[in-house]
Design an enzyme around this catalytic site. Structure first.
Site, short mmCIF file in Angstrom:
data_model
loop_
_atom_site.label_atom_id
_atom_site.label_comp_id
_atom_site.label_asym_id
_atom_site.label_seq_id
_atom_site.Cartn_x
_atom_site.Cartn_y
_atom_site.Cartn_z
N GLY A 101 -28.94 -24.05 0.87
CA GLY A 101 -29.95 -23.88 -0.18
C GLY A 101 -30.54 -25.21 -0.41
O GLY A 101 -31.05 -25.99 0.50
N TYR A 155 -22.50 -19.98 -16.58
CA TYR A 155 -23.61 -20.83 -15.76
C TYR A 155 -24.24 -21.79 -16.73
O TYR A 155 -24.22 -22.93 -16.48
CB TYR A 155 -24.26 -19.92 -14.98
CG TYR A 155 -25.13 -20.69 -13.94
CD1 TYR A 155 -24.80 -21.14 -12.81
CD2 TYR A 155 -26.52 -20.71 -14.42
CE1 TYR A 155 -25.79 -21.82 -12.11
CE2 TYR A 155 -27.45 -21.25 -13.38
CZ TYR A 155 -27.03 -21.90 -12.34
OH TYR A 155 -27.84 -22.67 -11.34
N THR A 173 -33.11 -19.42 -2.19
CA THR A 173 -31.75 -19.97 -1.70
C THR A 173 -31.10 -18.66 -1.32
O THR A 173 -31.27 -17.81 -2.24
CB THR A 173 -31.22 -20.96 -2.35
OG1 THR A 173 -30.55 -20.15 -3.45
CG2 THR A 173 -32.24 -21.94 -2.70
N1 LIG Z 1 -31.33 -21.49 -6.18
C1 LIG Z 1 -31.91 -21.47 -7.51
O1 LIG Z 1 -32.74 -20.80 -7.76
C2 LIG Z 1 -31.37 -22.69 -8.29
C3 LIG Z 1 -32.16 -22.91 -9.73
C4 LIG Z 1 -31.51 -23.72 -10.53
C5 LIG Z 1 -30.28 -24.43 -10.12
N2 LIG Z 1 -29.79 -24.16 -8.91
C6 LIG Z 1 -28.64 -24.98 -8.58
O2 LIG Z 1 -28.73 -25.74 -7.42
C7 LIG Z 1 -27.44 -25.80 -6.89
C8 LIG Z 1 -27.57 -25.37 -5.46
O3 LIG Z 1 -27.68 -23.83 -5.34
P1 LIG Z 1 -28.26 -23.06 -4.28
O4 LIG Z 1 -29.32 -22.04 -4.74
O5 LIG Z 1 -28.68 -24.10 -3.19
O6 LIG Z 1 -26.91 -22.21 -3.97
P2 LIG Z 1 -26.27 -22.07 -2.26
O7 LIG Z 1 -25.13 -20.77 -2.83
O8 LIG Z 1 -27.26 -21.46 -1.18
O9 LIG Z 1 -25.60 -23.31 -2.02
C9 LIG Z 1 -24.40 -23.70 -2.77
C10 LIG Z 1 -23.54 -24.47 -1.86
O10 LIG Z 1 -22.37 -25.09 -2.73
C11 LIG Z 1 -21.08 -24.92 -2.02
N3 LIG Z 1 -19.97 -24.81 -2.79
C12 LIG Z 1 -19.49 -23.99 -3.60
N4 LIG Z 1 -18.36 -24.04 -4.20
C13 LIG Z 1 -18.06 -25.34 -3.74
C14 LIG Z 1 -17.06 -26.36 -3.85
N5 LIG Z 1 -15.95 -25.98 -4.81
N6 LIG Z 1 -17.10 -27.48 -3.36
C15 LIG Z 1 -17.91 -27.89 -2.44
N7 LIG Z 1 -18.95 -27.01 -2.20
C16 LIG Z 1 -18.94 -25.85 -2.84
C17 LIG Z 1 -21.34 -23.51 -1.31
O11 LIG Z 1 -20.47 -23.61 -0.03
C18 LIG Z 1 -22.74 -23.76 -0.90
O12 LIG Z 1 -22.98 -24.22 0.38
C19 LIG Z 1 -26.45 -25.14 -7.70
O13 LIG Z 1 -25.76 -26.04 -8.59
C20 LIG Z 1 -27.09 -24.07 -8.34
O14 LIG Z 1 -26.62 -23.92 -9.74
C21 LIG Z 1 -30.20 -23.16 -8.00
#
Ligand SMILES: NC(=O)c1ccc[n+]([C@@H]2O[C@H](COP(=O)([O-])OP(=O)(O)OC[C@H]3O[C@@H](n4cnc5c(N)ncnc54)[C@H](O)[C@@H]3O)[C@@H](O)[C@H]2O)c1
Length: 257
Positions: free
Chosen positions: A19, A153, A190
């Site tokens: 992501g 969250y 993502t």
């Molecule tokens: N996708 C969205 O719409 C969105 C919007 C706002 C914020 N976010 C934030 O962006 C960040 C990334 O989200 P994403 O959508 O890419 O999610 P994703 O699930 O695609 O990626 C998250 C990654 O974090 C890793 N992870 C989880 N627990 C872990 C740990 N204990 N130690 C190390 N790595 C760990 C996972 O293995 C994964 O590779 C997050 O913090 C999420 O809250 C995402």
């Protein structure tokens, strides 16, 4: 060849196997950074890092302070500095306050809140000695708006928002030369978002149809914001919350496609 915008900077990115973290790893590497992709998922992380010139993968659990201590110390030993930290690892599980168990609360906060706290603490330890560094914390529009079914969250992202500003104030007051900013993406395409949409579709098809009609951003757009905050172009930006949501927070989420 022209210098990249973060040429030779050493950047650690957590959650880099997927992501937004993965998109940021690609973008910083394209612009000349040496990227350490840290994630708990070793299989996906190693596979992705092998495709990115200038990146390596390290297995790392952000919930463990000893893992942070080791990671930061190893990076400084092997690369000579730590210039950028992007705290991007995160997990989400849909639940209102009424359905949030103590276990779920602790699970989400362990990765988001504790993981970001440890990351900031150990990065600051070395960055202040260097007299320079950029810490970037991945928040969310959830920390601005909340939401009925993202209780833990949103609370965790709000804690990260507060941490960010407190670290920035400390660094500017003490003259550490370290900056700390947060990024607040709206919905981005993502695996995390897809998983959430799939769950909503099973339980509430009407809401799922409404969600399908709404704007979803490209992880590359968030990566460009990471690049700006990682680079010296943002040297006067400290303690800021950078919203990347195509107006979602000011239109109550109703941004058509
Ligand atoms: N996708 C969205 O719409 C969105 C919007 C706002 C914020 N976010 C934030 O962006 C960040 C990334 O989200 P994403 O959508 O890419 O999610 P994703 O699930 O695609 O990626 C998250 C990654 O974090 C890793 N992870 C989880 N627990 C872990 C740990 N204990 N130690 C190390 N790595 C760990 C996972 O293995 C994964 O590779 C997050 O913090 C999420 O809250 C995402």
């Amino acid at each position: 060849m022209a210098e990249g915008r973060v040429q030779n900077k050493v950047a650690v990115i957590t959650g880099a196997a997927s992501g937004l973290g993965l998109a940021a790893a690609r973008r910083l590497a394209e612009e000349g950074a040496r990227v350490i992709m840290a994630d708990i998922n070793a299989e996906a992380g190693a596979a992705e890092a092998s495709q990115i010139t200038g990146a390596i993968f390290v297995q790392h659990d952000v919930t463990s302070e000893s893992s942070w201590q080791r990671l930061v110390d190893d990076v400084v030993k092997d690369f000579g500095s730590l210039d950028v930290l992007l705290n991007c690892a995160g997990i989400v599980q849909l639940a209102s306050i009424e359905d949030t168990s103590d276990e779920l609360w602790k699970k989400i906060n362990a990765v988001g809140t504790d993981g970001t706290f440890y990351g900031c603490k150990h990065a600051l330890r070395v960055m202040k000695q260097q007299g320079a560094g950029s810490i970037i914390n991945m928040c969310s529009t959830a920390s601005i708006q909340g939401g009925p079914f993202i209780f833990a969250y949103a609370a965790s992202k709000s804690a990260i928002r507060g941490m960010t500003k407190s670290i920035a104030c400390l660094c500017s007051q003490k003259g550490y030369g370290v900056r700390c900013n947060s990024i607040h993406p709206g919905n981005m395409a993502t695996p995390m978002l897809k998983n959430m949409y799939d769950i909503v579709r099973v339980h509430d098809p009407v809401t799922a149809d409404q969600m399908d009609a709404m704007w979803v951003g490209d992880p590359g757009d968030v990566a460009n914001m990471v690049l700006f905050l990682a680079s010296d172009e943002s040297r006067a930006v400290n303690g800021a919350e950078m919203v990347v949501d195509n107006t979602a927070t000011i239109t109550e989420g109703f941004v058509p496609k």
